[in-house]
Design a protein around this motif. Structure first.
Motif, PDB file in Angstrom:
ATOM      1  N   ARG A  32     111.629-110.094  -9.632  1.00 15.42           N
ATOM      2  CA  ARG A  32     111.199-110.082  -8.240  1.00 15.42           C
ATOM      3  C   ARG A  32     111.583-108.815  -7.491  1.00 15.42           C
ATOM      4  NH1 ARG A  32     107.467-113.021  -6.107  1.00 15.42           N
ATOM      5  NH2 ARG A  32     108.577-113.095  -4.102  1.00 15.42           N
ATOM      6  N   GLN A  33     112.618-108.116  -7.930  1.00 11.62           N
ATOM      7  CA  GLN A  33     113.125-106.978  -7.172  1.00 11.62           C
ATOM      8  C   GLN A  33     112.348-105.687  -7.395  1.00 11.62           C
ATOM      9  OE1 GLN A  33     117.302-106.563  -7.972  1.00 11.62           O
ATOM     10  NE2 GLN A  33     117.856-108.461  -6.919  1.00 11.62           N
ATOM     11  N   LEU A  34     111.316-105.708  -8.200  1.00 12.47           N
ATOM     12  CA  LEU A  34     110.519-104.500  -8.417  1.00 12.47           C
ATOM     13  C   LEU A  34     109.715-104.170  -7.159  1.00 12.47           C
ATOM     14  CD1 LEU A  34     109.463-102.346 -10.434  1.00 12.47           C
ATOM     15  CD2 LEU A  34     107.554-103.905 -10.874  1.00 12.47           C
ATOM     16  N   ARG A  35     109.862-102.933  -6.701  1.00 10.82           N
ATOM     17  CA  ARG A  35     109.095-102.474  -5.541  1.00 10.82           C
ATOM     18  C   ARG A  35     107.677-102.141  -5.999  1.00 10.82           C
ATOM     19  NH1 ARG A  35     114.178 -99.906  -4.678  1.00 10.82           N
ATOM     20  NH2 ARG A  35     113.438 -98.007  -5.729  1.00 10.82           N
ATOM     21  N   GLN A  36     106.734-102.877  -5.499  1.00 14.40           N
ATOM     22  CA  GLN A  36     105.351-102.729  -5.952  1.00 14.40           C
ATOM     23  C   GLN A  36     104.721-101.509  -5.290  1.00 14.40           C
ATOM     24  OE1 GLN A  36     103.099-106.332  -5.635  1.00 14.40           O
ATOM     25  NE2 GLN A  36     104.714-107.617  -6.495  1.00 14.40           N
ATOM     26  N   GLY A  59     102.322 -99.695  -7.132  1.00 17.87           N
ATOM     27  CA  GLY A  59     101.016 -99.535  -7.749  1.00 17.87           C
ATOM     28  C   GLY A  59     100.846-100.541  -8.867  1.00 17.87           C
ATOM     29  N   TRP A  60      99.621-100.832  -9.190  1.00 18.04           N
ATOM     30  CA  TRP A  60      99.373-101.867 -10.190  1.00 18.04           C
ATOM     31  C   TRP A  60      99.787-101.431 -11.589  1.00 18.04           C
ATOM     32  CZ3 TRP A  60      96.278-100.910 -14.362  1.00 18.04           C
ATOM     33  CH2 TRP A  60      95.463 -99.773 -14.297  1.00 18.04           C
ATOM     34  N   LEU A  61      99.758-100.100 -11.869  1.00 14.08           N
ATOM     35  CA  LEU A  61     100.098 -99.631 -13.205  1.00 14.08           C
ATOM     36  C   LEU A  61     101.574 -99.870 -13.518  1.00 14.08           C
ATOM     37  CD1 LEU A  61      99.162 -98.188 -15.762  1.00 14.08           C
ATOM     38  CD2 LEU A  61      99.718 -96.004 -14.662  1.00 14.08           C
ATOM     39  N   VAL A  62     102.472 -99.491 -12.586  1.00 14.35           N
ATOM     40  CA  VAL A  62     103.911 -99.705 -12.796  1.00 14.35           C
ATOM     41  C   VAL A  62     104.220-101.200 -12.825  1.00 14.35           C
ATOM     42  CG1 VAL A  62     106.201 -99.304 -11.847  1.00 14.35           C
ATOM     43  CG2 VAL A  62     104.497 -97.492 -11.762  1.00 14.35           C
ATOM     44  N   TRP A  63     103.566-101.948 -11.956  1.00 12.68           N
ATOM     45  CA  TRP A  63     103.812-103.406 -11.922  1.00 12.68           C
ATOM     46  C   TRP A  63     103.412-104.038 -13.251  1.00 12.68           C
ATOM     47  CZ3 TRP A  63     100.765-107.695 -12.573  1.00 12.68           C
ATOM     48  CH2 TRP A  63     101.324-108.920 -12.191  1.00 12.68           C
ATOM     49  N   LEU A  64     102.258-103.656 -13.788  1.00 13.02           N
ATOM     50  CA  LEU A  64     101.808-104.208 -15.054  1.00 13.02           C
ATOM     51  C   LEU A  64     102.743-103.804 -16.192  1.00 13.02           C
ATOM     52  CD1 LEU A  64      99.660-105.746 -16.662  1.00 13.02           C
ATOM     53  CD2 LEU A  64      98.389-103.579 -16.872  1.00 13.02           C
ATOM     54  N   PHE A  65     103.164-102.523 -16.185  1.00 13.41           N
ATOM     55  CA  PHE A  65     104.089-102.072 -17.224  1.00 13.41           C
ATOM     56  C   PHE A  65     105.407-102.837 -17.155  1.00 13.41           C
ATOM     57  CE2 PHE A  65     107.639 -99.477 -18.628  1.00 13.41           C
ATOM     58  CZ  PHE A  65     107.242 -99.117 -19.900  1.00 13.41           C
ATOM     59  N   SER A  66     105.925-103.073 -15.945  1.00 11.06           N
ATOM     60  CA  SER A  66     107.197-103.782 -15.804  1.00 11.06           C
ATOM     61  C   SER A  66     107.118-105.187 -16.379  1.00 11.06           C
ATOM     62  CB  SER A  66     107.602-103.834 -14.335  1.00 11.06           C
ATOM     63  OG  SER A  66     106.729-104.671 -13.602  1.00 11.06           O
ATOM     64  N   ARG A  67     105.957-105.835 -16.205  1.00 10.85           N
ATOM     65  CA  ARG A  67     105.816-107.194 -16.746  1.00 10.85           C
ATOM     66  C   ARG A  67     105.784-107.178 -18.269  1.00 10.85           C
ATOM     67  NH1 ARG A  67     107.469-107.404 -11.996  1.00 10.85           N
ATOM     68  NH2 ARG A  67     107.289-109.457 -11.034  1.00 10.85           N
ATOM     69  N   VAL A  68     105.034-106.241 -18.825  1.00  8.15           N
ATOM     70  CA  VAL A  68     104.990-106.134 -20.282  1.00  8.15           C
ATOM     71  C   VAL A  68     106.369-105.771 -20.825  1.00  8.15           C
ATOM     72  CG1 VAL A  68     103.981-104.865 -22.214  1.00  8.15           C
ATOM     73  CG2 VAL A  68     102.545-105.514 -20.264  1.00  8.15           C
ATOM     74  N   TYR A  69     107.055-104.858 -20.145  1.00  9.06           N
ATOM     75  CA  TYR A  69     108.382-104.406 -20.567  1.00  9.06           C
ATOM     76  C   TYR A  69     109.382-105.561 -20.554  1.00  9.06           C
ATOM     77  CZ  TYR A  69     112.826-101.849 -20.226  1.00  9.06           C
ATOM     78  OH  TYR A  69     114.105-101.396 -20.406  1.00  9.06           O
ATOM     79  N   LEU A  70     109.466-106.286 -19.457  1.00 14.71           N
ATOM     80  CA  LEU A  70     110.461-107.350 -19.325  1.00 14.71           C
ATOM     81  C   LEU A  70     110.137-108.545 -20.211  1.00 14.71           C
ATOM     82  CD1 LEU A  70     111.080-107.228 -15.463  1.00 14.71           C
ATOM     83  CD2 LEU A  70     112.587-106.412 -17.271  1.00 14.71           C
ATOM     84  N   TYR A  71     108.861-108.936 -20.268  1.00 11.84           N
ATOM     85  CA  TYR A  71     108.487-110.075 -21.110  1.00 11.84           C
ATOM     86  C   TYR A  71     108.737-109.771 -22.590  1.00 11.84           C
ATOM     87  CZ  TYR A  71     106.297-112.883 -17.425  1.00 11.84           C
ATOM     88  OH  TYR A  71     106.072-113.653 -16.314  1.00 11.84           O
ATOM     89  N   SER A  72     108.383-108.564 -23.022  1.00 14.37           N
ATOM     90  CA  SER A  72     108.586-108.226 -24.433  1.00 14.37           C
ATOM     91  C   SER A  72     110.072-108.122 -24.767  1.00 14.37           C
ATOM     92  CB  SER A  72     107.885-106.897 -24.750  1.00 14.37           C
ATOM     93  OG  SER A  72     108.450-105.836 -23.985  1.00 14.37           O
ATOM     94  N   PHE A  73     110.875-107.583 -23.853  1.00 14.58           N
ATOM     95  CA  PHE A  73     112.311-107.455 -24.136  1.00 14.58           C
ATOM     96  C   PHE A  73     112.980-108.822 -24.237  1.00 14.58           C
ATOM     97  CE2 PHE A  73     116.704-107.207 -22.739  1.00 14.58           C
ATOM     98  CZ  PHE A  73     117.212-106.243 -23.607  1.00 14.58           C
ATOM     99  N   THR A  74     112.725-109.682 -23.247  1.00 16.31           N
ATOM    100  CA  THR A  74     113.356-111.008 -23.271  1.00 16.31           C
ATOM    101  C   THR A  74     112.892-111.819 -24.475  1.00 16.31           C
ATOM    102  OG1 THR A  74     111.635-111.769 -21.741  1.00 16.31           O
ATOM    103  CG2 THR A  74     113.729-111.102 -20.788  1.00 16.31           C
ATOM    104  N   SER A  75     111.617-111.734 -24.804  1.00 17.02           N
ATOM    105  CA  SER A  75     111.115-112.496 -25.950  1.00 17.02           C
ATOM    106  C   SER A  75     111.706-111.981 -27.253  1.00 17.02           C
ATOM    107  CB  SER A  75     109.588-112.415 -26.001  1.00 17.02           C
ATOM    108  OG  SER A  75     109.017-112.921 -24.814  1.00 17.02           O
TER     109      SER A  75
END
Length: 581
Positions: free
Chosen positions: A460-464, A466-482
């Protein structure tokens, strides 16, 4: 090198050694040496039953644990009072010298205008001048030669600079100069003018790097009197900084406190004397004596093991014509003794530092705490050695030892992936997420995610921006935790689980033996046997064997009957050691 068994064999052996005949060797000599090895690997209780040898090391370790724990508790209570006094003074200084401070985080305390900077500096100066009437503690000015130490107001700025953001031009000399003004507490300041105006102090914000205010105060920690300990005199070196390195319009304000501890020069405790210094040092002296004795006994045991290892190596080379395996050699080096020697060395060093602190010759609590804390941890861990004599408790040690090589290899691979995520998150998400601004915070954040900590707030703390950084952050965090939670940690746990089951099955099957253990196992004499008391003459093992006397042709039939079983035992026991556990 220790002596070896003389090359004499007057009769047939009880069990033939693989690849060798029984001619030319004395079976009694072999039994003496086998019994000697078995006695070496006995636990303290069996050694007492065998020869009446008192378990001095065991008793000394128990006594040492009691003394070291008592010493650590005593030092910890004293250290706790010191830490509490330092933290409370730091909080008091923030309330005294920082205008508008209200128990909030220091990283959010800042000023944003020139008038605020001058007002805060003026507030600090006036609070310092009127300290005696404001403080609720026993703070006072530091004096040198009967004169109070002044408050130093210093500004650091670039030597020369011409900055014009409007025209996008600048000329700057990056060398930093420092200008200081000393303010003595006896110097009067009128209430009608600001302190900076009376001192003719002006800041050039275009060139300004930072403003530092240096203050020195003294205090006495009186709470130790109630614990029969003489109070210490403290010198607080306070530094208040207004940071302007970025020239962003925000000057972050920080207050740091460096503490010096000294012995009070003149003191008197009425109503009863303070604790005698000899009583304070008595426990430390006992701990040092116990550790020196423990270190000497363990060093002697390690030396005896190394000598016996050399003796067995010559014996094995003579009878088998090959070198002793590395795992068998390590049987003679007791790792627990190495651990105890290390803990004793740390305890001796820490106790000496503690004695110096108690006599006020040193004031560095951190190094002393590091030595004593680490030593106490190792001493308590060393207790596992004695629990290891029981099979049910020993399985933990065997599991950790067997799994350690595989765990190191696994961690190396996992660390490579982890570092890749750290660098990637720092570069991509650092400008947009507070937890990814530095490599240190990135590593802490990712390690917390592995343990299931603060996952929602990290998303939640990601400062939005742009959509590119937001999308990358989701892929980054989901892949790391998984990857790390569902795969890496599961495989890490599986390593220990699989090793535990393997060790447990091997213990139940009773086939975990090395060549050394198989040789010792042929000795059927129980610890209560009187044969252990008939110690062989050490000089009998000092003769150098003649290799030519052992070149007799082996018996092919007996070799075929034993070689397969011998190879199977060695293969099954290549990694684990059961003797003496």
């Amino acid at each position: 090198m220790a002596g070896v068994i003389p090359p004499r064999w007057t009769g047939p052996a009880r069990t033939a050694l693989p690849g060798r005949s029984n001619r030319g060797l004395d079976s009694e000599e072999v039994e003496h040496f086998r019994r000697k090895l078995k006695y070496f690997f006995m636990n303290p209780c069996d050694k007492f039953r065998a020869r009446g040898r008192k378990p001095w090391k065991l008793c000394l370790q128990i006594l040492k644990i009691c003394l070291i724990t008592a010493q650590l508790v005593s030092f910890g209570l004293s250290n706790q009072m010191m830490v509490t006094f330092k933290e409370e003074n730091l909080m008091a200084f923030r309330h005294l010298f920082l205008k508008g401070y209200a128990d909030r985080r220091m990283d959010t305390y800042a000023v944003y205008s020139r008038s605020e900077v001058y007002d805060h500096i003026d507030y600090i100066i006036r609070q310092y001048m009127n300290l005696g009437n404001l403080t609720a503690g026993n703070h006072a000015y530091e004096k040198s030669g009967g004169v109070a130490t002044p408050l130093s107001l210093c500004q650091q700025h670039y030597r020369n600079s011409t900055i014009s953001p409007a025209s996008e031009s600048f000329h700057i000399d990056p060398h930093v100069e420092t200008e200081c003004t000393d303010i003595y507490p006896v110097q009067p300041l009128t209430n009608t003018l600001k302190a900076r105006q009376q001192l003719n102090f002006t800041l050039d914000f275009k060139r300004l790097v930072c403003v530092n205010v240096y203050i020195k105060l003294k205090a006495i920690n009186l709470q130790t009197v109630r614990h029969q300990e003489l109070p210490d005199c403290y010198v607080f070196s306070i530094t208040i900084s207004f940071g302007n390195k970025a020239h962003s319009g925000q000057l972050s304000v920080t207050l740091a406190n460096d503490v010096g501890i000294n012995e009070c020069s003149d003191w008197s405790v009425s109503g009863g004397p303070g604790k005698n210094i000899h009583e304070l040092l008595l426990l430390d002296g006992l701990v040092i004596l116990a550790c020196v004795a423990s270190l000497a006994l363990c060093a002697r045991s390690v030396s005896s093991g190394i000598k016996l290892q050399s003796e067995y190596a010559v014996f094995f080379q003579t009878l088998h014509g090959k070198k002793v395996s590395w795992s068998d050699r390590m049987e003679f080096v007791n790792g627990w003794y190495i651990l105890i020697i290390l803990s004793d060395s740390l305890t001796i060093a820490g106790s000496i530092l503690k004695m110096e602190i108690q006599t006020k010759n040193l004031t560095n609590y951190d190094i002393c705490s590091l030595f004593l804390g680490t030593a106490t941890m190792l001493v308590w861990v060393g207790l596992l050695r004695y629990l290891g004599f029981f099979q049910k408790y020993n399985i933990l040690i065997l599991t950790m030892r067997a799994a350690f090589p595989h765990v190191v290899q696994f961690c190396c691979c996992a660390t490579i992936i982890y570092l890749g995520y750290c660098f990637c998150g720092w570069i991509v998400l650092g400008p947009h997420h507070k937890k990814f601004q530095t490599l240190n915070t990135v590593s802490e954040c990712l390690f917390s995610l592995i343990n299931g900590d603060d996952i929602f707030h990290t998303f939640r703390q990601l400062r939005q921006k742009g959509w590119l950084v937001w999308l990358f952050s989701r892929v980054y965090l989901y892949s790391f935790t998984s990857l790390f939670i569902y795969m890496v940690i599961s495989l890490f746990i599986a390593l220990f689980t699989d090793t535990y089951e393997t060790i447990k099955q091997q213990q139940q099957a009773g086939v975990q033996q090395s060549e050394l253990q198989a040789f010792i196992a042929e000795c059927k004499d129980p610890p209560s046997s009187s044969r252990y008391k008939a110690t062989p003459d050490p000089d009998r093992y000092k003769a150098t064997p003649d290799p030519d006397r052992y070149k007799a042709t082996p018996d092919p039939e007996r070799y075929k009957a034993t070689s397969s079983l011998w190879f199977l035992c060695c293969w099954l026991c290549a990694d684990e050691k059961g003797v003496g556990c």
